[in-house]
Scaffold this active site. Structure first.
Site, mmCIF file in Angstrom:
data_model
loop_
_atom_site.group_PDB
_atom_site.id
_atom_site.type_symbol
_atom_site.label_atom_id
_atom_site.label_comp_id
_atom_site.label_asym_id
_atom_site.label_seq_id
_atom_site.Cartn_x
_atom_site.Cartn_y
_atom_site.Cartn_z
ATOM 1 N N ASP A 1 0.797 -1.239 0.000
ATOM 2 C CA ASP A 1 0.000 0.000 0.000
ATOM 3 C C ASP A 1 0.825 1.283 0.000
ATOM 4 O O ASP A 1 1.978 1.312 0.424
ATOM 5 C CB ASP A 1 -0.961 0.011 1.198
ATOM 6 N N GLU B 1 -0.882 -1.891 5.030
ATOM 7 C CA GLU B 1 -0.003 -1.978 6.206
ATOM 8 C C GLU B 1 -0.067 -0.709 7.044
ATOM 9 O O GLU B 1 0.124 -0.749 8.252
ATOM 10 C CB GLU B 1 1.451 -2.233 5.753
ATOM 11 N N GLU B 2 -0.338 0.437 6.377
ATOM 12 C CA GLU B 2 -0.212 1.738 7.054
ATOM 13 C C GLU B 2 -1.381 2.023 8.003
ATOM 14 O O GLU B 2 -2.194 2.919 7.775
ATOM 15 C CB GLU B 2 -0.081 2.865 6.008
ATOM 16 N N HIS C 1 7.617 8.421 4.736
ATOM 17 C CA HIS C 1 6.379 9.212 4.851
ATOM 18 C C HIS C 1 6.608 10.696 4.532
ATOM 19 O O HIS C 1 5.737 11.515 4.784
ATOM 20 C CB HIS C 1 5.726 9.069 6.237
HETATM 21 ZN ZN ZN Z 1 5.101 3.483 6.489
HETATM 22 ZN ZN ZN Z 2 6.443 0.816 5.554
#
Ligand code: ZN
Ligand code: ZN
Length: 390
Positions: free
Chosen positions: A79, A137-138, A363
């Site tokens: 993702d 996952e986030e 990020h």
């Molecule tokens: Zn991340």
């Molecule tokens: Zn990651």
């Protein structure tokens, strides 16, 4: 020993082309339809048995070695994040407001490259590789969704492996940490309820803004006064919302934030103190507090024996590399949900390139990495699998 280092090098164009394609077309958690489609297509082309729709958009493929043996789960996440990309790269995101800013584009590409290499050498594998391509996952619960859909059953893996490109460290660095490597994450919301009124007449109100400020200050004492200084913990308030007008004391304010810990005992102390301070300080200020604590992920804790084996393989194929055994981060990873049941190792592949300015943190809107790390990741993962199923 099979030379996966050279093979990964030869497959670099495939790996890079996939990574750049995923990077151009990022998809948020549980929306990885295009990505999962490419993953399923390439795995099917390899002749593997492929299941789609596991945990909404997840993909699982099973690779049977020539001889029977243990079942090894190898997981890659797919993702992207809700971030507007600012890298200016030729392969920059074509979807406004969505970006692969954590490197999961690279993980997915590495996973497919690993599948290709292992498939070519399946005659030399004793056991089964369960290749898991995970969505969301986030912080959206992708690992839990896959576990709920049975990714850890039939066949049940005995061990698990996963990796993360790591821009905190340069290309050439590898991190294999025995024990806790990534922290547990808990999310909190505290609603502090007072009694609103005129900003000029605070004495006839119960001001939740002032109470909120006291709560935020008092929460800082948890890490400094309640946690053993040799342990790690973070309590961060990231949001305080309440009131709109300059002359109105609101009825309530809402605090939000995150708690990170490694050690489960420290975690329960922090959560207990959090609740007591948020409620107690609010009450002392005449307010009521509604405290909501939600566990996001447990800590990622690497099995020391498995980590030692990964370290040995890394050392064998990358003798010149700096291999760290003490990289730990207060970031978290939902791979912890799979590793809770299946002992394993989650390792880091250094990917930053300071000279070329490819060193923004994960990020960040300028996040990008040295694509040489795609080769390191694929070569190391394939070699480790080979070593576990030799
Ligand atoms: Zn991340
Ligand atoms: Zn990651």
């Amino acid at each position: 020993m099979i030379d996966y280092k050279s093979e990964a090098q030869e497959l670099f164009p495939y790996n890079q082309q996939l990574r750049r394609d995923f990077h151009r077309h990022p998809e948020l958690g549980f929306q990885e339809v295009r990505t999962a489609g490419i993953v399923a297509r390439d795995l099917t082309e390899l002749g593997l048995e492929v299941s789609t729709g596991i945990g909404k958009t997840g993909v699982v493929a099973t690779l049977e070695g020539a001889r029977p043996g243990p079942v090894l789960l190898v997981r890659f996440d797919m993702d992207a994040l809700p971030i507007q990309e600012e890298t200016g790269a030729e392969y920059a995101s074509e979807t406004p407001g969505v970006m692969h800013a954590c490197g999961h584009d690279g993980h997915t590409a590495i996973g497919l490259t690993v599948a290709k290499m292992l498939e070519a050498h399946k005659d030399e594998l004793g056991g089964t590789v369960k290749l898991v391509f995970q969505p969301a996952e986030e912080g959206l619960g992708g690992a839990e969704a896959m576990v709920a859909d049975g990714v850890l059953d039939q066949p049940k893996p005995g061990q698990s492996l996963s990796l993360h490109l790591w821009n905190d460290k340069p290309l050439g660095w590898i991190g294999v940490t025995p024990g806790p490597a990534m922290s547990a994450s808990d999310r909190f919301t505290v609603k502090i309820i007072g009694r609103g009124g005129h900003g000029a007449a605070p004495y006839i109100t119960i001001d939740p803004v002032v109470a909120g400020a006291q709560v935020i200050t008092a929460l800082q004492n948890i890490v400094s006064r309640n946690v053993d200084p040799l342990e790690a913990a973070v309590v961060t308030v990231t949001s305080m919302v309440g009131g709109e007008a300059f002359n109105v004391i609101p009825e309530s304010v809402v605090l939000k934030g995150t708690i990170r810990t490694f050690n489960p005992e420290v975690r329960s102390i922090v959560l207990e103190r959090f609740e007591a301070i948020a409620s107690g300080v609010s009450n002392a200020m005449g307010c009521q507090a509604e405290v909501d604590l939600k566990s996001i992920t447990p800590a990622v804790s690497n099995d020391p024996v498995i980590a030692a084996q990964v370290f040995e393989v890394a050392n064998k194929i990358y003798p010149q590399a700096e291999i760290s055994t003490d990289e730990r981060t207060m970031g978290s990873e939902d791979m912890a949900y799979m590793m809770d049941d299946i002992p394993g190792c989650y390792f880091f592949i250094g990917s930053a390139d300071h000279e070329r300015g490819l060193d923004a943190g994960h990020h960040h809107p300028k996040f990008d990495f040295n694509e040489g790390a795609l080769t390191t990741g694929a070569a190391l993962m394939a070699s480790v699998v080979q070593d576990f199923l030799k």
